[in-house]
Design an enzyme around this catalytic site. Sequence first.
Site, PDB file in Angstrom:
ATOM      1  N   SER A 257      10.499  -5.322   3.086  1.00  0.00           N
ATOM      2  CA  SER A 257       9.409  -4.736   3.843  1.00  0.00           C
ATOM      3  C   SER A 257       8.065  -4.988   3.203  1.00  0.00           C
ATOM      4  O   SER A 257       7.970  -5.412   2.063  1.00  0.00           O
ATOM      5  CB  SER A 257       9.632  -3.231   3.966  1.00  0.00           C
ATOM      6  OG  SER A 257       9.549  -2.675   2.662  1.00  0.00           O
ATOM      7  N   LYS A 258       7.053  -4.681   3.991  1.00  0.00           N
ATOM      8  CA  LYS A 258       5.680  -4.859   3.526  1.00  0.00           C
ATOM      9  C   LYS A 258       5.351  -3.868   2.420  1.00  0.00           C
ATOM     10  O   LYS A 258       4.345  -3.995   1.752  1.00  0.00           O
ATOM     11  CB  LYS A 258       4.701  -4.691   4.695  1.00  0.00           C
ATOM     12  CG  LYS A 258       4.914  -5.678   5.812  1.00  0.00           C
ATOM     13  CD  LYS A 258       4.192  -7.002   5.540  1.00  0.00           C
ATOM     14  CE  LYS A 258       4.826  -8.184   6.225  1.00  0.00           C
ATOM     15  NZ  LYS A 258       4.826  -8.152   7.660  1.00  0.00           N
ATOM     16  N   ARG A 259       6.203  -2.888   2.284  1.00  0.00           N
ATOM     17  CA  ARG A 259       6.016  -1.950   1.188  1.00  0.00           C
ATOM     18  C   ARG A 259       6.015  -2.703  -0.136  1.00  0.00           C
ATOM     19  O   ARG A 259       5.422  -2.295  -1.104  1.00  0.00           O
ATOM     20  CB  ARG A 259       7.136  -0.920   1.209  1.00  0.00           C
ATOM     21  CG  ARG A 259       6.795   0.414   0.648  1.00  0.00           C
ATOM     22  CD  ARG A 259       7.765   1.468   1.141  1.00  0.00           C
ATOM     23  NE  ARG A 259       9.165   1.045   1.044  1.00  0.00           N
ATOM     24  CZ  ARG A 259       9.865   1.004  -0.082  1.00  0.00           C
ATOM     25  NH1 ARG A 259       9.304   1.345  -1.212  1.00  0.00           N
ATOM     26  NH2 ARG A 259      11.119   0.610  -0.078  1.00  0.00           N
ATOM     27  N   HIS A 260       6.727  -3.816  -0.146  1.00  0.00           N
ATOM     28  CA  HIS A 260       6.771  -4.627  -1.355  1.00  0.00           C
ATOM     29  C   HIS A 260       5.734  -5.734  -1.296  1.00  0.00           C
ATOM     30  O   HIS A 260       5.814  -6.714  -2.015  1.00  0.00           O
ATOM     31  CB  HIS A 260       8.161  -5.212  -1.536  1.00  0.00           C
ATOM     32  CG  HIS A 260       9.174  -4.171  -1.857  1.00  0.00           C
ATOM     33  ND1 HIS A 260       9.849  -3.489  -0.882  1.00  0.00           N
ATOM     34  CD2 HIS A 260       9.579  -3.658  -3.045  1.00  0.00           C
ATOM     35  CE1 HIS A 260      10.647  -2.607  -1.463  1.00  0.00           C
ATOM     36  NE2 HIS A 260      10.505  -2.676  -2.757  1.00  0.00           N
ATOM     37  N   ALA A 261       4.781  -5.558  -0.379  1.00  0.00           N
ATOM     38  CA  ALA A 261       3.860  -6.654  -0.121  1.00  0.00           C
ATOM     39  C   ALA A 261       2.729  -6.730  -1.138  1.00  0.00           C
ATOM     40  O   ALA A 261       2.087  -7.742  -1.267  1.00  0.00           O
ATOM     41  CB  ALA A 261       3.263  -6.518   1.275  1.00  0.00           C
TER      42      ALA A 261
END
Length: 496
Positions: A257-261
Amino acid sequence: MMPTQPARVRFAPSPTGRLHIGGARTALYDFLYARKTGGQFILRIEDTDRKRYDPEAEQEFYETLRWLGLDWDEGPDIGGPFGPYRQSERMEIYQEYILRLIDAGSAYYCFCSAERLQQVRELQQKRKEPPHYDGHCRTIPPDEAKQRVAAGEPSVVRFKVPRPGRTTAVDLLRGEIAVENSSIDDYILLKSTGMPVYHFAAILDDHLMGITHVLRGSEWLPTFPLHVLIYEAFGWEQPVWVHLSVLLNPSGKGKLSKRHANAEKSGSRAVFALDLREMGYLPEAVLNWIGLMGWSYDDHQEFFPMDEFISKFSLEKLNPSPAAVNFSKLDHFNGLHIRALSTDELTNRLVPFFEQAGLPAEREMISEITPLVQERIRTLDEAVEMARFFFKEEIPVDREDLIGKNLSTDESAHALEQAAAVIESLNSLEQAPFEQALRDLADDLDLKAGQLFGMLRMAVTGQRVSPPLIESMTIVGREKVLDRIQKATTILRQSG
Ligand code: GLU
């Protein structure tokens, strides 16, 4: 299965956002298969979603692929025999082929208003049916439909899924996927704006561009049977279909996810490929890392330079199971690839990082530093931190830090003075005799070599961790070394 035919493989990103590691992985597999079979790797820009089109994203695709060394043989920027390679420039082609489908009775104009479709959806929700088009315009006689279009009535074009029927789609990794046609919606192929949707444009282009193998994300599995039906409607031979594994968050739960972006060192890392460049990762390490998320050669080999990737790659060994992204593995691969570079090549890679840090990055100086850090760094930017002291005129040090382990201030100052005397007396700072002389001095002073070296390291580099001390001092040069030791002893001799 040995590949016999040169494959034509395409990477077809939509420039709606930055290229993440999942996309880069697809491009890598495309590239590998094209090179392996002596075929072509084609870059196609799928930019029919004009609302979400982002020109910067498109530029970043080029930059990322170039950085990774995944050079394409045909593409929007270099052309090729099957262009144009940007979908927004292929509108006439889509118009021509949609008419063919309509004339063959495989597609139809739909005039339903948004309000009507909304009512249909609500009714289906009430009946607990999956949302689908109810076929209202399927039976409008084609001539009548054409007249309405000519009269300017807004319309879309829908695919006319053959009913009843059953469709079997074959994925190379998953085998046959059979579905009842009743479960396939009459998807829109052409929007009211005249823009084709993915389901139409991609299939047309794959066929017209002679694509032999389609490698794409498994998010396309649900509409895969529709794509097969469109091929059948045209009477075209299908490519080999390969749906790649999903990448999961490091925890193994949920899609990456973009959480890891956010580009961050340690812990959570960048999911956008180009951020990894700034973070000091080598392209070959990034490729090695992503290449093994969903493909393996055997249980043993993990180090894959590009030539080995190409010679050992096969589609059959792609693994369709979801793969959790392991960011610490990237550090591991980066280390392996840093050590595998020639010092000359590593110097080339390091120079921009020193420049970026605002250091006077003369190549000659960096080439002396390279062998000292090659075994020690995990990322290229770590070299800058480790070697910063080489470029400084002044090394600020705290008095406390200069005191040797288990020594008094006086003893420490004395040891440093003696070391300065030894360094002054040597003919040259050649490594072996230089080191021996300092070890002898440590013996004479009844110190452990580590105690003396620790103090010298702090005095000369201002760091507790540095490249090997003796070599570092040689590079810093006798004059500066003596100067720094002198300053350190002065600090120690000041009443504390
Ligand atoms: N434009 C599509 C995407 O970015 C390409 C899918 C495909 O490779 O066919 O998801």
